[in-house]
Scaffold this active site. Sequence first.
Site, mmCIF file in Angstrom:
data_model
loop_
_atom_site.group_PDB
_atom_site.id
_atom_site.type_symbol
_atom_site.label_atom_id
_atom_site.label_comp_id
_atom_site.label_asym_id
_atom_site.label_seq_id
_atom_site.Cartn_x
_atom_site.Cartn_y
_atom_site.Cartn_z
ATOM 1 N N LYS A 1 -3.413 5.651 4.140
ATOM 2 C CA LYS A 1 -3.198 5.084 5.479
ATOM 3 C C LYS A 1 -4.527 4.896 6.202
ATOM 4 O O LYS A 1 -4.750 3.886 6.850
ATOM 5 C CB LYS A 1 -2.309 5.994 6.344
ATOM 6 C CG LYS A 1 -0.877 6.202 5.934
ATOM 7 C CD LYS A 1 -0.026 4.980 5.888
ATOM 8 C CE LYS A 1 -0.068 4.367 4.528
ATOM 9 N NZ LYS A 1 1.174 4.003 3.902
ATOM 10 N N LYS B 1 1.693 -7.346 2.273
ATOM 11 C CA LYS B 1 2.813 -6.404 2.224
ATOM 12 C C LYS B 1 3.540 -6.485 0.894
ATOM 13 O O LYS B 1 3.909 -5.480 0.313
ATOM 14 C CB LYS B 1 3.776 -6.723 3.363
ATOM 15 C CG LYS B 1 5.002 -5.852 3.397
ATOM 16 C CD LYS B 1 4.809 -4.730 4.371
ATOM 17 C CE LYS B 1 5.950 -3.743 4.379
ATOM 18 N NZ LYS B 1 5.441 -2.372 4.500
ATOM 19 N N GLU C 1 -6.405 1.833 4.645
ATOM 20 C CA GLU C 1 -5.903 0.477 4.874
ATOM 21 C C GLU C 1 -5.781 0.122 6.353
ATOM 22 O O GLU C 1 -5.964 -1.036 6.720
ATOM 23 C CB GLU C 1 -4.591 0.219 4.124
ATOM 24 C CG GLU C 1 -3.427 1.031 4.584
ATOM 25 C CD GLU C 1 -2.177 0.769 3.760
ATOM 26 O OE1 GLU C 1 -1.979 -0.355 3.294
ATOM 27 O OE2 GLU C 1 -1.387 1.718 3.592
ATOM 28 N N ARG D 1 3.478 -10.862 4.924
ATOM 29 C CA ARG D 1 3.277 -10.991 3.481
ATOM 30 C C ARG D 1 1.810 -11.275 3.141
ATOM 31 O O ARG D 1 1.422 -11.203 1.982
ATOM 32 C CB ARG D 1 4.155 -12.131 2.939
ATOM 33 C CG ARG D 1 5.645 -11.844 2.991
ATOM 34 C CD ARG D 1 6.459 -13.080 2.691
ATOM 35 N NE ARG D 1 6.156 -13.642 1.401
ATOM 36 C CZ ARG D 1 6.710 -13.260 0.256
ATOM 37 N NH1 ARG D 1 7.616 -12.314 0.252
ATOM 38 N NH2 ARG D 1 6.384 -13.830 -0.874
ATOM 39 N N HIS E 1 -15.376 22.421 -6.977
ATOM 40 C CA HIS E 1 -15.787 21.909 -8.283
ATOM 41 C C HIS E 1 -16.530 20.579 -8.170
ATOM 42 O O HIS E 1 -16.661 19.869 -9.163
ATOM 43 C CB HIS E 1 -14.571 21.757 -9.208
ATOM 44 C CG HIS E 1 -13.921 23.064 -9.549
ATOM 45 N ND1 HIS E 1 -14.537 24.027 -10.321
ATOM 46 C CD2 HIS E 1 -12.730 23.595 -9.174
ATOM 47 C CE1 HIS E 1 -13.736 25.079 -10.432
ATOM 48 N NE2 HIS E 1 -12.632 24.841 -9.731
ATOM 49 N N TRP F 1 -2.324 -16.655 0.742
ATOM 50 C CA TRP F 1 -3.144 -15.434 0.729
ATOM 51 C C TRP F 1 -3.869 -15.420 -0.600
ATOM 52 O O TRP F 1 -3.301 -15.108 -1.637
ATOM 53 C CB TRP F 1 -2.254 -14.214 0.884
ATOM 54 C CG TRP F 1 -2.969 -12.911 1.002
ATOM 55 C CD1 TRP F 1 -3.531 -12.366 2.112
ATOM 56 C CD2 TRP F 1 -3.168 -11.949 -0.053
ATOM 57 N NE1 TRP F 1 -4.066 -11.143 1.816
ATOM 58 C CE2 TRP F 1 -3.866 -10.854 0.495
ATOM 59 C CE3 TRP F 1 -2.833 -11.913 -1.396
ATOM 60 C CZ2 TRP F 1 -4.227 -9.750 -0.247
ATOM 61 C CZ3 TRP F 1 -3.194 -10.803 -2.137
ATOM 62 C CH2 TRP F 1 -3.887 -9.731 -1.559
ATOM 63 N N GLU G 1 -1.413 10.138 0.391
ATOM 64 C CA GLU G 1 -0.772 9.135 1.250
ATOM 65 C C GLU G 1 -1.530 9.006 2.583
ATOM 66 O O GLU G 1 -1.759 7.889 3.067
ATOM 67 C CB GLU G 1 0.698 9.540 1.487
ATOM 68 C CG GLU G 1 1.479 8.682 2.464
ATOM 69 C CD GLU G 1 1.636 7.219 2.054
ATOM 70 O OE1 GLU G 1 1.311 6.875 0.907
ATOM 71 O OE2 GLU G 1 2.067 6.418 2.897
ATOM 72 N N CYS H 1 1.978 -15.569 -1.240
ATOM 73 C CA CYS H 1 2.169 -16.560 -0.182
ATOM 74 C C CYS H 1 3.581 -16.488 0.366
ATOM 75 O O CYS H 1 4.426 -15.808 -0.176
ATOM 76 C CB CYS H 1 1.953 -17.957 -0.745
ATOM 77 S SG CYS H 1 0.477 -18.110 -1.722
ATOM 78 N N ASN I 1 4.146 -20.488 -4.558
ATOM 79 C CA ASN I 1 3.779 -19.071 -4.566
ATOM 80 C C ASN I 1 3.777 -18.603 -6.011
ATOM 81 O O ASN I 1 4.739 -18.859 -6.725
ATOM 82 C CB ASN I 1 4.816 -18.287 -3.743
ATOM 83 C CG ASN I 1 4.573 -16.789 -3.775
ATOM 84 O OD1 ASN I 1 3.460 -16.337 -4.016
ATOM 85 N ND2 ASN I 1 5.618 -16.023 -3.522
ATOM 86 N N GLY I 2 2.708 -17.943 -6.438
ATOM 87 C CA GLY I 2 2.653 -17.457 -7.820
ATOM 88 C C GLY I 2 1.411 -17.969 -8.503
ATOM 89 O O GLY I 2 0.406 -18.263 -7.854
HETATM 90 C C1 F6R Z 1 0.595 1.276 1.510
HETATM 91 C C2 F6R Z 1 1.418 0.148 1.111
HETATM 92 C C3 F6R Z 1 1.336 -0.330 -0.288
HETATM 93 C C4 F6R Z 1 2.736 -0.414 -0.884
HETATM 94 C C5 F6R Z 1 2.674 -0.993 -2.295
HETATM 95 C C6 F6R Z 1 4.048 -1.053 -2.943
HETATM 96 O O1 F6R Z 1 0.746 1.552 2.863
HETATM 97 O O2 F6R Z 1 2.154 -0.375 1.889
HETATM 98 O O3 F6R Z 1 0.525 0.519 -1.045
HETATM 99 O O4 F6R Z 1 3.307 0.865 -0.872
HETATM 100 O O5 F6R Z 1 2.130 -2.296 -2.263
HETATM 101 O O6 F6R Z 1 4.931 -1.833 -2.222
HETATM 102 P P1 F6R Z 1 6.496 -1.752 -2.474
HETATM 103 O O7 F6R Z 1 6.942 -0.408 -2.043
HETATM 104 O O8 F6R Z 1 7.087 -2.865 -1.680
HETATM 105 O O9 F6R Z 1 6.690 -1.928 -3.955
#
Ligand code: F6R
Length: 625
Positions: A506, A620, A509, A30, A525, A78, A502, A5, A104-105
């Site tokens: 992308k 995020k 998500e 967030r 395989h 959230w 990676e 949150c 938050n938590g």
């Molecule tokens: C993917 C993404 C997440 C973050 C992950 C770690 O695009 O954004 O997978 O990489 O939640 O976040 P940080 O780097 O802030 O620890």
Amino acid sequence: MYTVCSIIAYKGYRDAAPLIVKALSRMEYRGYDSVGIATAHNNSTIMVKKGVGNVGYVNSRLNLDRMHGRVGIGHTRWATHGVVSDINAHPHVSCDGRIAVVHNGIVENYAALKYALASEGHVFRSDTDSEVIAHLLEDAFTEPQSDEEEMLGKLVNVLNLLNGSYSFVALVSNGMLVGARYHEPLIIGLTNPSKDDGDDGGDDSILYADECFIASDVLAFIEYTDKAVFLADGEAFLVRYADASKQRVMVKIFDRNGNVTNKEITQIAWEFADVDKGRFAHYTLKEIHEQRYTIGKAFNASDDRLRELINVLINADRIIVTGSGSSYHAALIAKHLFSKLCMLACDAIVASEFIYSIDTYANNAGKPLLIAISQSGETADVLNAVRIARGKNFRIASIVNAPLSTLARESDIYLSINAGPEIGVAATKSFTAQMALLYRMSIEASRSNGMNPLTLDIGSSNIYVDKILGMEAYISDLAESIKNVNSIYIIAKGIHHVIALEGALKLKELAYVHAEGIHAGELKHGPLALIDGKSIVIALNPMDDTYSDVLASIHEAKARGACIIGVSDSRCNMYDFTLEIPRVDRLLYPLYEVIPLQLLAYHMALKRDCNPDYPRNIAKSVTVK
Ligand code: F6R
């Protein structure tokens, strides 16, 4: 029920509500599913408005920003467990309406606390763990006008009842704000702060200011002040007007024993204020474009801390690199670079799995090193890994984008990637900046290790990134033509496999497309069974020692009718589409391979009507385990 949150609270001379609404919008990255605000006006009853939706929607429905009062608290919730509903949105209010709380938590022992409080007659309105805090404070502050010292003591007693992680702010109907933090971020912003109120003999440990902001992220208040106080774990605070004139506020911060602590006022870099989309339709696109300079900036990090870290790195008995999501992918890149180029024994462990593998390393003699990589520096899984490693005698280094984050503070040494705020939920510029800094570290480590120093030219990264960005219209058309695909397979070998992972992340998500990164050699395989005339296969196929093997796998996929998208610096008639990358030093290909994949994911998101900045179900800054 637990949440990721955002919290914002304000006390000062302006109307709190409009400012709180703006701050909540800034922190929407967030994660959010519901929004709420409470204000107190003229030391009277607390008003609360809350509902399901994003900040803009709830505000247009409930006119949050028209609520009265110069003190208030706000929250975006959230939910990761339990329903999203108006009732479960914060703030939560005590039975007598005198206390409203945003949290938050997770309060891990909330069920037992709730049972005890309900037996005493407290009536709960929501299903959340957070509501117990409002009722506990109601019992503690039986008389809110009571002596301040007494309130502090009672707040400490409440904190001692809570298990789990929390940051919370409570608005008391007499206009005071109280709260605390434990394993969740909470930062206090102060305008025009001073350490005494002008009287001789003032108490240095009390802070005075024109206004006080309390938030989960400095982005919430950076446009008003660059002066902040960072609460340590377990610290609590009380905010009230300094005197009857109500011109200044007074902030007292105290530890878990109730002793008032003397806190430093920190100056925050103004670049955090750069949080507008500018000419771009989305933050994600802006951040993809910013890579034309963020790569060079991260690579050129030059300070004493870099030298110190290299020294620790080359002398460590064992190096473990950890992270989550994209930052874990950066950890995998670190493993390739350190082991292969610098001959350093290095492993990468995903942060949430750390606890299951760490004993093997901890049993080795000597001083091992953990490098934790995290854009936000607040990811719970990463902080958890760091705390476990600390207990096993590891030295802790970190690579962060937020130098004031919990991770940076808990590390023995940290380096910043200096990428500026990343608002889009998907990591883009932070990932390439992490890689750029890892390249730099590899160069410095090989030099200090007495090996033939690597020479990598990153000076032209802006030109190379520009070239890739020049393909955007082509990538947008490609996205249109493949937008209805069910699955995308990204094949690669060696270090490029990390970029396949990676790129797949992308696509998942941003565009909600199932995508997988596969070792090209593994196609035959098993995964080849999935390939048919409707399949899309992206091949990362630069002109290096992986080229001919990847080409062999491309043939296998093509023979089953797959559409092949080649990411390469050389044309090949096997590709149906080519995403051209620049011909660079072969070690540097991964840095540029990922950018066309970011653009493809972004444009597929648009074609599939997904909001690329705020993907569904993810946040995020994941501050829960
Ligand atoms: C993917 C993404 C997440 C973050 C992950 C770690 O695009 O954004 O997978 O990489 O939640 O976040 P940080 O780097 O802030 O620890």
